[in-house]
Design an enzyme around this catalytic site. Structure first.
Site, mmCIF file in Angstrom:
data_model
loop_
_atom_site.group_PDB
_atom_site.id
_atom_site.type_symbol
_atom_site.label_atom_id
_atom_site.label_comp_id
_atom_site.label_asym_id
_atom_site.label_seq_id
_atom_site.Cartn_x
_atom_site.Cartn_y
_atom_site.Cartn_z
ATOM 1 C CE1 TYR A 1 26.249 59.795 98.592
ATOM 2 C CE2 TYR A 1 27.400 57.728 98.965
ATOM 3 C CZ TYR A 1 26.316 58.417 98.463
ATOM 4 O OH TYR A 1 25.307 57.720 97.836
ATOM 5 C CG ASP B 1 29.046 56.684 107.030
ATOM 6 O OD1 ASP B 1 29.247 55.457 106.942
ATOM 7 O OD2 ASP B 1 28.531 57.356 106.121
ATOM 8 C CE LYS C 1 31.134 51.883 99.711
ATOM 9 N NZ LYS C 1 30.782 53.178 100.253
#
Ligand SMILES: *Cc1c(COP(=O)(O)O)cnc(C)c1O
Length: 435
Positions: A142, A242, A270
């Site tokens: 994702y 990522d 995050k």
């Protein structure tokens, strides 16, 4: 009717599905989402004032614990001098410098407000830099919800030369966009070699979660990563790591520091904001200098580099940089996984576990999975029952079998013992129901 249920019914009147991000709605596990009223350290309290031990930690960011006093103080100080200026600040330079220092592959970095923006912008930059359109992603990874990344392959993955086989995994994504995205199976070296042999000169970028956390936790094979680095270098394609989830979570220098791989671009989010909406993408100066205002690849943001978010990120990164932080986090997480495995084995429920730094995988399967296909073979029914039994005991796991779990430095031995006591009850109950 309880307060959580009241709120859920009320929420659904004005918010689609009652939530602002889909997994929060408990669709896979069923039941009523918990509405959070406050949190401290490893705990949060719901609308009925029931206390839970949090094993999601906002899906990763809260690595120093909820409402960490040092971070709260830094945020309060920043907030008192206004929230946003739309002009540069010294804090942004400090945060950029700290990121570049901790992650040497990042020579320059641009701040944005979400992981989605980071990956979307990194792809645009890679396309602008190479003058190519094609991108490769891996099944089950994702990368946020930008159009060209919401793609999964049809079943015939080995016929990837025919890229029109890819179907969008979301409505509203034109087939015309999706045709520029190839999806390959994670950890499949042969598939990667074949696509580069056929179409290598067209590949603008390969984007990968270097340790996945969005199809549960899956680790890459070292040869898979070294092949990936070699093929992308050889064909002039940009390798995008990522690390929105893994950055500053699996190790101080991210997954790349554990793997000895130097990506061309890295996406962060995050943990870097400690719970505030801030993210970033960065990498080789030669590539980053193609960005506006220096180059012709446009990218911008009204709230980018937001001073309050920067203050939270800077203090969080300062705390995780202290000696011994990741050793302690890793050892606590390992203690938790060992205990969970033991509790499952004792009850005779087939479970496997894995972890890296403060990120873990709990699989209702005999073996630790290595691909999306293997993950989808784990027992969702067992997971659902275990999830609800744990929730009942005051332990909050991700409400999906396809998500990783997260610990913080405040998940100390005492907290872990409490989780394990609950797990023993939950596994025993599950074993009884299985008979
Ligand atoms: C969470 C995540 C994103 C998206 O970040 P948002 O801030 O939710 O947009 C992208 N990539 C990975 C690997 C993630 O875990």
């Amino acid at each position: 009717m309880g307060k959580n249920e009241d709120l859920f019914i009320r929420a659904q009147k004005t918010i689609p599905g009652g939530v602002n991000s889909p997994v929060r709605a408990f669709r896979q596990v069923g039941g009523i989402p918990r509405f959070v009223s406050r949190a401290k350290g490893p705990y949060f309290w719901d609308a009925e004032d029931k206390r839970y031990i949090d094993l999601i930690m906002s899906w990763g960011p809260m690595i120093v614990g909820h409402a960490n006093p040092e971070v709260v103080e830094a945020v309060q100080r920043a907030a008192a001098t206004s929230f946003s200026y739309g002009a540069p600040t010294e804090g942004e330079i400090e945060l950029a410098e700290r990121i570049c220092h901790l992650m040497p592959s990042v020579e320059q970095v641009r701040m944005v407000s979400s992981g989605t923006e980071a990956t979307m912008s990194a792809l645009r930059l890679a396309r602008g830099y190479t003058g190519r359109d094609l991108i490769i992603k891996f099944e089950g990874c994702y990368h946020g919800h930008a159009d060209s990344l919401l793609v999964k392959a049809g079943s015939g993955l080995l016929t990837f030369a025919d890229s029109t086989q890819n179907a969008p995994s979301s409505g509203g994504v034109p087939q015309d966009l999706v045709k520029h995205t190839l999806v390959l199976p994670y950890n499949d070296i042969a598939a990667l070699e074949e696509v580069f042999l056929k179409q290598g000169e067209q590949v603008a970028a390969v984007i990968i979660e270097p340790i996945t956390g969005n199809m549960n936790l899956i680790k890459p094979l070292p040869e898979f990563l070294s092949t990936l680095r070699q093929l992308t270098s050889q064909h002039g394609s940009v390798l995008i790591y990522d690390e929105v989830m893994t950055g500053f979570r699996v190790a101080l220098g991210g997954a790349q520091s554990l793997q000895g791989i130097t990506p061309d671009l890295t996406c962060l989010g995050k943990v870097m904001g400690g719970g505030m909406p801030i993210a970033a993408f960065g990498g080789k100066k030669e590539i980053m200098s193609k960005l506006a205002p220096l180059g012709n690849v446009y990218q911008a943001g009204t709230l980018s580099g937001n001073p309050v978010a920067v203050a939270s990120g800077l203090k969080t990164l300062e705390i995780v940089s202290r000696p011994g932080f990741y050793e302690q986090l890793t050892s606590q997480t390992e203690q938790l996984m060992k205990g969970l495995k033991l509790a499952a084995d004792t009850s005779g429920v087939p479970v496997s576990v894995d972890s890296v730094g403060g990120m873990f995988g709990l699989y209702f399967a005999d073996q630790v999975p290595r691909s999306f296909e293997e993950v989808t073979q784990s027992n969702i029914e067992h997971f659902k029952q275990f999830f609800h039994a744990m929730l009942n005991e005051g332990i909050y796991l991700a409400p999906s079998a396809y998500e990783a779990g997260f610990t913080s430095i405040t998940h100390d031995s005492e907290v872990i013992e409490a989780i394990l006591a609950a797990a023993q009850t939950a596994f025993k109950q599950l074993a009884r129901d299985l008979k």
